[in-house]
Design a protein around this motif. Structure first.
Motif, PDB file in Angstrom:
ATOM      1  N   TYR A   1       0.835  -1.194   0.000  1.00  0.00           N
ATOM      2  CA  TYR A   1       0.000   0.000   0.000  1.00  0.00           C
ATOM      3  C   TYR A   1       0.876   1.253   0.000  1.00  0.00           C
ATOM      4  O   TYR A   1       1.834   1.354   0.770  1.00  0.00           O
ATOM      5  N   PHE A   2       0.505   2.170  -0.872  1.00  0.00           N
ATOM      6  CA  PHE A   2       1.281   3.399  -1.020  1.00  0.00           C
ATOM      7  C   PHE A   2       0.406   4.614  -0.736  1.00  0.00           C
ATOM      8  O   PHE A   2      -0.665   4.769  -1.328  1.00  0.00           O
ATOM      9  N   CYS A   3       0.900   5.464   0.132  1.00  0.00           N
ATOM     10  CA  CYS A   3       0.299   6.767   0.353  1.00  0.00           C
ATOM     11  C   CYS A   3       1.006   7.757  -0.571  1.00  0.00           C
ATOM     12  O   CYS A   3       2.222   7.627  -0.820  1.00  0.00           O
ATOM     13  N   ALA A   4       0.259   8.725  -1.080  1.00  0.00           N
ATOM     14  CA  ALA A   4       0.875   9.643  -2.035  1.00  0.00           C
ATOM     15  C   ALA A   4       0.209  11.009  -1.944  1.00  0.00           C
ATOM     16  O   ALA A   4      -0.928  11.132  -1.499  1.00  0.00           O
ATOM     17  N   LEU A   5       0.935  12.021  -2.373  1.00  0.00           N
ATOM     18  CA  LEU A   5       0.356  13.349  -2.419  1.00  0.00           C
ATOM     19  C   LEU A   5       0.724  14.042  -3.726  1.00  0.00           C
ATOM     20  O   LEU A   5       1.724  13.717  -4.368  1.00  0.00           O
ATOM     21  N   VAL A   6      -0.099  14.974  -4.082  1.00  0.00           N
ATOM     22  CA  VAL A   6       0.155  15.815  -5.234  1.00  0.00           C
ATOM     23  C   VAL A   6      -0.059  17.246  -4.793  1.00  0.00           C
ATOM     24  O   VAL A   6      -1.032  17.556  -4.117  1.00  0.00           O
ATOM     25  N   SER A   7       0.861  18.107  -5.191  1.00  0.00           N
ATOM     26  CA  SER A   7       0.738  19.504  -4.813  1.00  0.00           C
ATOM     27  C   SER A   7      -0.186  20.225  -5.782  1.00  0.00           C
ATOM     28  O   SER A   7      -0.618  19.667  -6.794  1.00  0.00           O
ATOM     29  N   GLY A   8      -0.448  21.461  -5.477  1.00  0.00           N
ATOM     30  CA  GLY A   8      -1.291  22.267  -6.350  1.00  0.00           C
ATOM     31  C   GLY A   8      -0.739  22.299  -7.750  1.00  0.00           C
ATOM     32  O   GLY A   8       0.464  22.329  -7.964  1.00  0.00           O
ATOM     33  N   GLY A   9      -1.589  22.275  -8.722  1.00  0.00           N
ATOM     34  CA  GLY A   9      -1.123  22.219 -10.099  1.00  0.00           C
ATOM     35  C   GLY A   9      -1.109  20.799 -10.615  1.00  0.00           C
ATOM     36  O   GLY A   9      -1.082  20.574 -11.815  1.00  0.00           O
ATOM     37  N   TYR A  10      -1.145  19.866  -9.689  1.00  0.00           N
ATOM     38  CA  TYR A  10      -1.333  18.455  -9.992  1.00  0.00           C
ATOM     39  C   TYR A  10      -0.437  17.964 -11.112  1.00  0.00           C
ATOM     40  O   TYR A  10      -0.882  17.710 -12.211  1.00  0.00           O
ATOM     41  N   GLN A  11       0.796  17.856 -10.795  1.00  0.00           N
ATOM     42  CA  GLN A  11       1.685  17.251 -11.764  1.00  0.00           C
ATOM     43  C   GLN A  11       2.285  15.992 -11.175  1.00  0.00           C
ATOM     44  O   GLN A  11       1.654  14.955 -11.165  1.00  0.00           O
ATOM     45  N   LYS A  12       3.465  16.058 -10.663  1.00  0.00           N
ATOM     46  CA  LYS A  12       4.091  14.839 -10.192  1.00  0.00           C
ATOM     47  C   LYS A  12       3.487  14.366  -8.877  1.00  0.00           C
ATOM     48  O   LYS A  12       3.097  15.147  -8.028  1.00  0.00           O
ATOM     49  N   VAL A  13       3.381  13.054  -8.752  1.00  0.00           N
ATOM     50  CA  VAL A  13       2.912  12.423  -7.528  1.00  0.00           C
ATOM     51  C   VAL A  13       4.133  12.086  -6.676  1.00  0.00           C
ATOM     52  O   VAL A  13       5.121  11.554  -7.187  1.00  0.00           O
ATOM     53  N   THR A  14       4.058  12.396  -5.396  1.00  0.00           N
ATOM     54  CA  THR A  14       5.110  12.028  -4.452  1.00  0.00           C
ATOM     55  C   THR A  14       4.607  10.866  -3.615  1.00  0.00           C
ATOM     56  O   THR A  14       3.560  10.978  -2.973  1.00  0.00           O
ATOM     57  N   PHE A  15       5.342   9.769  -3.638  1.00  0.00           N
ATOM     58  CA  PHE A  15       4.922   8.546  -2.956  1.00  0.00           C
ATOM     59  C   PHE A  15       5.693   8.332  -1.663  1.00  0.00           C
ATOM     60  O   PHE A  15       6.856   8.726  -1.528  1.00  0.00           O
ATOM     61  N   GLY A  16       5.046   7.640  -0.745  1.00  0.00           N
ATOM     62  CA  GLY A  16       5.762   7.075   0.395  1.00  0.00           C
ATOM     63  C   GLY A  16       6.468   5.806  -0.038  1.00  0.00           C
ATOM     64  O   GLY A  16       6.324   5.349  -1.179  1.00  0.00           O
ATOM     65  N   THR A  17       7.199   5.207   0.882  1.00  0.00           N
ATOM     66  CA  THR A  17       7.996   4.027   0.552  1.00  0.00           C
ATOM     67  C   THR A  17       7.172   2.753   0.520  1.00  0.00           C
ATOM     68  O   THR A  17       7.672   1.710   0.124  1.00  0.00           O
ATOM     69  N   GLY A  18       5.927   2.834   0.923  1.00  0.00           N
ATOM     70  CA  GLY A  18       5.050   1.669   0.855  1.00  0.00           C
ATOM     71  C   GLY A  18       5.025   0.866   2.146  1.00  0.00           C
ATOM     72  O   GLY A  18       6.000   0.830   2.896  1.00  0.00           O
ATOM     73  N   THR A  19       3.892   0.220   2.391  1.00  0.00           N
ATOM     74  CA  THR A  19       3.731  -0.706   3.523  1.00  0.00           C
ATOM     75  C   THR A  19       3.239  -2.029   2.972  1.00  0.00           C
ATOM     76  O   THR A  19       2.208  -2.062   2.294  1.00  0.00           O
ATOM     77  N   LYS A  20       3.984  -3.082   3.239  1.00  0.00           N
ATOM     78  CA  LYS A  20       3.567  -4.420   2.797  1.00  0.00           C
ATOM     79  C   LYS A  20       2.679  -5.040   3.864  1.00  0.00           C
ATOM     80  O   LYS A  20       3.068  -5.132   5.027  1.00  0.00           O
ATOM     81  N   LEU A  21       1.503  -5.448   3.445  1.00  0.00           N
ATOM     82  CA  LEU A  21       0.538  -6.055   4.355  1.00  0.00           C
ATOM     83  C   LEU A  21       0.501  -7.560   4.147  1.00  0.00           C
ATOM     84  O   LEU A  21       0.281  -8.033   3.033  1.00  0.00           O
ATOM     85  N   GLN A  22       0.723  -8.283   5.228  1.00  0.00           N
ATOM     86  CA  GLN A  22       0.562  -9.734   5.208  1.00  0.00           C
ATOM     87  C   GLN A  22      -0.667 -10.078   6.029  1.00  0.00           C
ATOM     88  O   GLN A  22      -0.864  -9.553   7.129  1.00  0.00           O
ATOM     89  N   VAL A  23      -1.502 -10.964   5.500  1.00  0.00           N
ATOM     90  CA  VAL A  23      -2.707 -11.391   6.195  1.00  0.00           C
ATOM     91  C   VAL A  23      -2.566 -12.865   6.520  1.00  0.00           C
ATOM     92  O   VAL A  23      -2.354 -13.696   5.629  1.00  0.00           O
ATOM     93  N   ILE A  24      -2.684 -13.204   7.789  1.00  0.00           N
ATOM     94  CA  ILE A  24      -2.548 -14.594   8.212  1.00  0.00           C
ATOM     95  C   ILE A  24      -3.919 -15.151   8.621  1.00  0.00           C
ATOM     96  O   ILE A  24      -4.772 -14.398   9.081  1.00  0.00           O
ATOM     97  N   PRO A  25      -4.099 -16.458   8.435  1.00  0.00           N
ATOM     98  CA  PRO A  25      -5.406 -17.073   8.748  1.00  0.00           C
ATOM     99  C   PRO A  25      -5.738 -16.964  10.235  1.00  0.00           C
ATOM    100  O   PRO A  25      -4.858 -16.947  11.076  1.00  0.00           O
TER     101      PRO A  25
END
Lengths: 113, 113
Positions: B89-113
């Motif tokens: 999962y990646f969180c991201a933001l875009v500044s005013g003018g909406y051009q480049k997206v800046t991403f976080g480094t991501g969070t890997k989610l593991q789901v166990i039974p």
């Protein structure tokens, strides 16, 4: 409606070779973006086209990378010559206009040996 | 300069348990905020977005996120996780003018039974 498509899905090349990645945006989307994720790092912006013009190429790492969007439709990203540090996932995104959501393709996984 | 921080690299939850993924941003004004998900072998899919208005936004697949200006946060939540939610999962933001997206480094989610 078809989403953003990218070709190839995977590419394995040797250092010094040339690779060309292709992105087909959603039909009618004037804005096309390239991003890259190097292993273990965040996804980073490379460049932005508005139709066939480069709006912002501030993220291009060096002059071994060349992006084109002839005719304002699909785009290519050429890496020549490829280096080991170019390995990663290359994403393409498109949006109808600025101020609108970017839709991402599945990415091209590039491995340089 | 704008930035996105996802403090958790990996998270493991049991199927049926609740989930909260953290995201903090740094930007001088109110950004546009997004959560994207990348399932194994798939591209980036938009889960939800915040532009303005109601600070609690609903997304696809039962996800929601809350924008908290005072904490510069945009945490993603789901009340009951399914095995198919295992992804990055990646969180991201875009500044005013909406051009480049800046991403976080991501969070890997593991789901166990």
């Amino acid at each position: 409606e078809a989403g953003v498509t990218q070709f190839p899905s995977h590419s394995v090349i040797e250092k010094g070779q040339t690779v060309t990645l292709r992105c087909d945006p959603i039909s009618g989307h004037d804005n096309l973006y390239w991003y890259r994720r190097v292993m273990g790092k965040e996804i980073k912006f490379l460049l932005h086209f508005v139709k066939e013009s480069k709006q912002d190429e501030s993220g291009m790492p060096n002059n071994r990378f060349l992006a084109e969007r002839t005719g304002g439709t699909y785009s290519t990203l050429k890496v020549q010559p490829a280096e080991l540090e170019d390995s990663g996932v290359y994403f393409c995104a498109s949006s109808p206009g600025q101020g609108e959501t970017q839709y991402f393709g599945p990415g091209t996984r590039l491995l340089v040996l | 300069a704008q930035s996105v921080t996802q403090p958790d690299i990996h998270i493991t939850v049991s199927e049926g348990a609740s989930l909260e993924l953290r995201c903090n941003y740094s930007y001088g004004a109110t950004p546009y905020l997004f959560w994207y998900v990348q399932s194994p072998g798939q591209g980036l899919q938009l889960l939800l977005k915040y532009f303005s208005g109601d600070t609690l936004v609903q997304g696809i697949k039962g996800f929601e996120a809350e924008f908290k200006r005072s904490q510069s946060s945009f945490n993603l939540r789901k009340p009951s996780v399914h095995w198919s939610d295992a992804a990055e999962y990646f969180c991201a933001l875009v500044s005013g003018g909406y051009q480049k997206v800046t991403f976080g480094t991501g969070t890997k989610l593991q789901v166990i039974p």
